[in-house]
Design a protein around this motif. Structure first.
Motif, PDB file in Angstrom:
ATOM      1  N   VAL A   1      47.468  93.978  50.232  1.00  0.00           N
ATOM      2  CA  VAL A   1      47.688  95.156  49.405  1.00  0.00           C
ATOM      3  C   VAL A   1      49.183  95.359  49.177  1.00  0.00           C
ATOM      4  O   VAL A   1      49.629  95.653  48.063  1.00  0.00           O
ATOM      5  N   TYR A   2      49.971  95.199  50.241  1.00  0.00           N
ATOM      6  CA  TYR A   2      51.416  95.353  50.101  1.00  0.00           C
ATOM      7  C   TYR A   2      51.975  94.342  49.113  1.00  0.00           C
ATOM      8  O   TYR A   2      52.779  94.678  48.240  1.00  0.00           O
ATOM      9  N   GLY A   3      51.547  93.080  49.242  1.00  0.00           N
ATOM     10  CA  GLY A   3      52.055  92.046  48.348  1.00  0.00           C
ATOM     11  C   GLY A   3      51.691  92.313  46.899  1.00  0.00           C
ATOM     12  O   GLY A   3      52.499  92.101  45.986  1.00  0.00           O
ATOM     13  N   ILE A   4      50.468  92.772  46.655  1.00  0.00           N
ATOM     14  CA  ILE A   4      50.037  93.070  45.287  1.00  0.00           C
ATOM     15  C   ILE A   4      50.833  94.250  44.733  1.00  0.00           C
ATOM     16  O   ILE A   4      51.304  94.212  43.592  1.00  0.00           O
ATOM     17  N   ALA A   5      51.000  95.284  45.535  1.00  0.00           N
ATOM     18  CA  ALA A   5      51.778  96.446  45.089  1.00  0.00           C
ATOM     19  C   ALA A   5      53.204  96.039  44.754  1.00  0.00           C
ATOM     20  O   ALA A   5      53.796  96.521  43.781  1.00  0.00           O
ATOM     21  N   GLN A   6      53.766  95.147  45.546  1.00  0.00           N
ATOM     22  CA  GLN A   6      55.129  94.688  45.300  1.00  0.00           C
ATOM     23  C   GLN A   6      55.227  93.945  43.967  1.00  0.00           C
ATOM     24  O   GLN A   6      56.180  94.132  43.199  1.00  0.00           O
TER      25      GLN A   6
ATOM     26  N   VAL B   1      53.166  94.319  41.357  1.00  0.00           N
ATOM     27  CA  VAL B   1      52.992  95.304  40.289  1.00  0.00           C
ATOM     28  C   VAL B   1      54.299  96.060  40.054  1.00  0.00           C
ATOM     29  O   VAL B   1      54.702  96.305  38.905  1.00  0.00           O
ATOM     30  N   ALA B   2      54.977  96.422  41.134  1.00  0.00           N
ATOM     31  CA  ALA B   2      56.258  97.121  41.012  1.00  0.00           C
ATOM     32  C   ALA B   2      57.288  96.254  40.281  1.00  0.00           C
ATOM     33  O   ALA B   2      58.052  96.746  39.445  1.00  0.00           O
ATOM     34  N   SER B   3      57.305  94.962  40.578  1.00  0.00           N
ATOM     35  CA  SER B   3      58.226  94.041  39.893  1.00  0.00           C
ATOM     36  C   SER B   3      57.935  93.993  38.398  1.00  0.00           C
ATOM     37  O   SER B   3      58.854  93.964  37.568  1.00  0.00           O
ATOM     38  N   MET B   4      56.646  93.974  38.034  1.00  0.00           N
ATOM     39  CA  MET B   4      56.283  93.970  36.619  1.00  0.00           C
ATOM     40  C   MET B   4      56.727  95.259  35.939  1.00  0.00           C
ATOM     41  O   MET B   4      57.240  95.245  34.812  1.00  0.00           O
ATOM     42  N   ILE B   5      56.533  96.388  36.618  1.00  0.00           N
ATOM     43  CA  ILE B   5      56.940  97.684  36.065  1.00  0.00           C
ATOM     44  C   ILE B   5      58.432  97.686  35.761  1.00  0.00           C
ATOM     45  O   ILE B   5      58.876  98.142  34.703  1.00  0.00           O
ATOM     46  N   LEU B   6      59.229  97.156  36.692  1.00  0.00           N
ATOM     47  CA  LEU B   6      60.672  97.131  36.504  1.00  0.00           C
ATOM     48  C   LEU B   6      61.083  96.180  35.390  1.00  0.00           C
ATOM     49  O   LEU B   6      61.902  96.522  34.521  1.00  0.00           O
ATOM     50  N   SER B   7      60.531  94.987  35.404  1.00  0.00           N
ATOM     51  CA  SER B   7      60.953  93.970  34.425  1.00  0.00           C
ATOM     52  C   SER B   7      60.576  94.353  33.003  1.00  0.00           C
ATOM     53  O   SER B   7      61.306  94.049  32.054  1.00  0.00           O
ATOM     54  N   GLU B   8      59.470  95.050  32.829  1.00  0.00           N
ATOM     55  CA  GLU B   8      59.000  95.409  31.481  1.00  0.00           C
ATOM     56  C   GLU B   8      59.326  96.857  31.109  1.00  0.00           C
ATOM     57  O   GLU B   8      58.894  97.339  30.063  1.00  0.00           O
ATOM     58  N   ARG B   9      60.083  97.548  31.981  1.00  0.00           N
ATOM     59  CA  ARG B   9      60.483  98.940  31.720  1.00  0.00           C
ATOM     60  C   ARG B   9      59.276  99.813  31.366  1.00  0.00           C
ATOM     61  O   ARG B   9      59.323 100.639  30.450  1.00  0.00           O
ATOM     62  N   SER B  10      58.199  99.634  32.085  1.00  0.00           N
ATOM     63  CA  SER B  10      56.932 100.289  31.744  1.00  0.00           C
ATOM     64  C   SER B  10      56.977 101.793  32.004  1.00  0.00           C
ATOM     65  O   SER B  10      57.424 102.242  33.064  1.00  0.00           O
ATOM     66  N   ALA B  11      56.503 102.577  31.035  1.00  0.00           N
ATOM     67  CA  ALA B  11      56.316 104.008  31.222  1.00  0.00           C
ATOM     68  C   ALA B  11      54.910 104.290  31.733  1.00  0.00           C
ATOM     69  O   ALA B  11      54.654 105.320  32.345  1.00  0.00           O
ATOM     70  N   ARG B  12      53.977 103.357  31.446  1.00  0.00           N
ATOM     71  CA  ARG B  12      52.619 103.404  31.981  1.00  0.00           C
ATOM     72  C   ARG B  12      52.120 101.966  32.029  1.00  0.00           C
ATOM     73  O   ARG B  12      52.606 101.096  31.315  1.00  0.00           O
ATOM     74  N   VAL B  13      51.156 101.727  32.893  1.00  0.00           N
ATOM     75  CA  VAL B  13      50.559 100.392  33.008  1.00  0.00           C
ATOM     76  C   VAL B  13      49.048 100.534  32.897  1.00  0.00           C
ATOM     77  O   VAL B  13      48.476 101.545  33.293  1.00  0.00           O
ATOM     78  N   THR B  14      48.418  99.510  32.354  1.00  0.00           N
ATOM     79  CA  THR B  14      46.963  99.508  32.222  1.00  0.00           C
ATOM     80  C   THR B  14      46.390  98.338  33.004  1.00  0.00           C
ATOM     81  O   THR B  14      47.106  97.370  33.328  1.00  0.00           O
TER      82      THR B  14
ATOM     83  N   ARG C   1      46.827  90.511  32.794  1.00  0.00           N
ATOM     84  CA  ARG C   1      47.570  89.527  32.007  1.00  0.00           C
ATOM     85  C   ARG C   1      48.869  89.083  32.685  1.00  0.00           C
ATOM     86  O   ARG C   1      49.238  87.914  32.633  1.00  0.00           O
ATOM     87  N   SER C   2      49.556  90.019  33.353  1.00  0.00           N
ATOM     88  CA  SER C   2      50.919  89.742  33.816  1.00  0.00           C
ATOM     89  C   SER C   2      51.065  89.492  35.308  1.00  0.00           C
ATOM     90  O   SER C   2      52.074  88.940  35.743  1.00  0.00           O
ATOM     91  N   VAL C   3      50.097  89.926  36.117  1.00  0.00           N
ATOM     92  CA  VAL C   3      50.230  89.813  37.579  1.00  0.00           C
ATOM     93  C   VAL C   3      49.090  88.948  38.109  1.00  0.00           C
ATOM     94  O   VAL C   3      47.936  89.393  38.206  1.00  0.00           O
ATOM     95  N   ASN C   4      49.420  87.726  38.467  1.00  0.00           N
ATOM     96  CA  ASN C   4      48.399  86.784  38.920  1.00  0.00           C
ATOM     97  C   ASN C   4      47.694  87.271  40.187  1.00  0.00           C
ATOM     98  O   ASN C   4      46.472  87.134  40.324  1.00  0.00           O
ATOM     99  N   ALA C   5      48.475  87.860  41.126  1.00  0.00           N
ATOM    100  CA  ALA C   5      47.890  88.348  42.376  1.00  0.00           C
ATOM    101  C   ALA C   5      46.851  89.437  42.105  1.00  0.00           C
ATOM    102  O   ALA C   5      45.850  89.543  42.811  1.00  0.00           O
TER     103      ALA C   5
ATOM    104  N   THR D   1      42.567  88.948  43.080  1.00  0.00           N
ATOM    105  CA  THR D   1      42.201  89.665  44.307  1.00  0.00           C
ATOM    106  C   THR D   1      40.955  90.519  44.093  1.00  0.00           C
ATOM    107  O   THR D   1      40.408  90.601  42.991  1.00  0.00           O
ATOM    108  N   SER D   2      40.519  91.180  45.158  1.00  0.00           N
ATOM    109  CA  SER D   2      39.314  92.004  45.090  1.00  0.00           C
ATOM    110  C   SER D   2      39.626  93.377  44.507  1.00  0.00           C
ATOM    111  O   SER D   2      40.780  93.825  44.491  1.00  0.00           O
ATOM    112  N   GLU D   3      38.575  94.055  44.061  1.00  0.00           N
ATOM    113  CA  GLU D   3      38.745  95.398  43.520  1.00  0.00           C
ATOM    114  C   GLU D   3      39.235  96.355  44.594  1.00  0.00           C
ATOM    115  O   GLU D   3      40.013  97.281  44.312  1.00  0.00           O
ATOM    116  N   GLN D   4      38.829  96.147  45.829  1.00  0.00           N
ATOM    117  CA  GLN D   4      39.279  97.003  46.929  1.00  0.00           C
ATOM    118  C   GLN D   4      40.785  96.885  47.115  1.00  0.00           C
ATOM    119  O   GLN D   4      41.485  97.880  47.309  1.00  0.00           O
ATOM    120  N   ASN D   5      41.311  95.652  47.062  1.00  0.00           N
ATOM    121  CA  ASN D   5      42.751  95.467  47.197  1.00  0.00           C
ATOM    122  C   ASN D   5      43.504  96.084  46.026  1.00  0.00           C
ATOM    123  O   ASN D   5      44.612  96.603  46.190  1.00  0.00           O
TER     124      ASN D   5
END
Length: 317
Positions: free
Chosen positions: A224-229, A231-244, A250-254, A258-262
């Motif tokens: 979970v920590y690795g996936i959150a990290q 996602v955070a990297s994608m948010i920063l690199s794409e200057r996201s105001a919201r994510v879907t 499309r952008s985060v392979n992890a 992974t599972s829906e629970q993670n």
């Protein structure tokens, strides 16, 4: 006194020629306080009414990681508040003279706290009703974070001790505030202002530090920590105001593998850390969407630039 923290930890391990040794057991018990009796062959017994002490130290991260790999996971490390000072901001390019007023206030506070004594029948420090509500809210926060699953086991062990760490810090803050005001800590309940400051300190400062340290020890990209990290990297690199959810697939392979629970755990972790401030489930063409906290792009502007550069090099390489 030891030159480095790892020397102290290593000495505990070898104290009684066993794995962990009696020294580690003594150190573990000291965290909770209470009486302790030392029995020594040929030297009799020594009784300590309140066996407790504080430890502060520094060491290099790689040395601490090596030590962790060699030590039994008995919870000793998780009792520490670990702070990484390698990412501190640059020093100012000018000297600022010390403020005598602040220095005097600090010295008076320390002296007054040191001189504080219990009342004749002992002193019980109470919480105001608002502070009690803060305590329940913080306990719920810890339980949600730990129960989310997918976090490194050592991080879970560390966070599990936060319900006990919170009142300790509240008492410290309360005593310092009373020392400044010239009051005895037992004469006034702990205010919501004090508990709020402690909660912000733990959630906004200690939590990111703990995630960075224990996440690095775990090294698990699909946790979970690795996936959150990621996602955070994608948010920063794409200057996201919201994510879907579609963007994450499309952008985060992890995220994709992974599972829906993670996934739920990673989003919850980002919410608790202040990266995501709201959910918009079903509002973006039927897919889940989350609003990103605007201050993230301000606080991590330098990191965002590094992440965009890294991704560009990966695409060109």
């Amino acid at each position: 006194y030891s030159d480095e923290l790892v020397v102290w930890c290593s000495a505990l391990r070898g104290y009684s020629k066993g794995d962990g040794g009696r020294g580690r057991g003594m150190a573990l018990q000291a965290y909770e306080g209470g009486s302790y009796t030392f029995d020594r062959i040929g030297r009799g017994s020594t009784h300590v009414p309140n066996w407790s002490y504080s430890v502060i130290g520094t060491t290099q991260p790689e040395k601490l990681s090596e030590l962790v790999a060699k030590q039994a996971d008995d919870g000793l490390l998780q009792r520490f508040m670990i702070v990484d000072i390698t990412t501190r901001p640059p020093l100012p390019d000018h000297d600022r003279p010390a403020d005598p007023r602040i220095e005097r206030q600090y010295e008076e506070t320390i002296r007054n706290v040191w001189n504080t004594k219990p009342g004749e029948s002992g002193t019980i420090v109470t919480l105001s009703p608002e502070a009690q509500a803060d305590m329940r809210a913080f306990s719920d926060f810890v339980n949600r974070t730990v129960a989310g699953g997918g976090l490194p086991s050592m991080l879970i062990g560390h966070l599990s001790k936060w319900e006990g760490l919170w009142p300790r810090l509240v008492l410290v803050y309360h005593c310092c505030g009373c020392a400044l005001a010239g009051k005895h800590p037992g004469t006034t309940p702990v205010s919501a202002r004090t508990t709020g400051r402690v909660t912000r300190f733990m959630k906004e400062f200690l939590l990111p530090q703990s995630l960075r340290f224990y996440g690095g020890l775990a090294g698990a990209g699909d946790s979970v920590y690795g996936i959150a990290q990621k996602v955070a990297s994608m948010i920063l690199s794409e200057r996201s105001a919201r994510v879907t959810s579609r963007e994450l697939h499309r952008s985060v392979n992890a995220w994709r593998v992974t599972s829906e629970q993670n996934r739920r755990g990673a989003i919850q972790l980002l919410k608790e850390c202040g990266w995501i401030i709201a959910s918009e489930s079903g509002r973006m063409g039927g897919q889940s969407a989350w609003i990103v906290a605007p201050q993230v792009h301000v606080m991590f502007a330098e990191r965002a630039q590094q992440e965009r550069k890294r991704r560009a090099e990966a695409r060109d390489g």
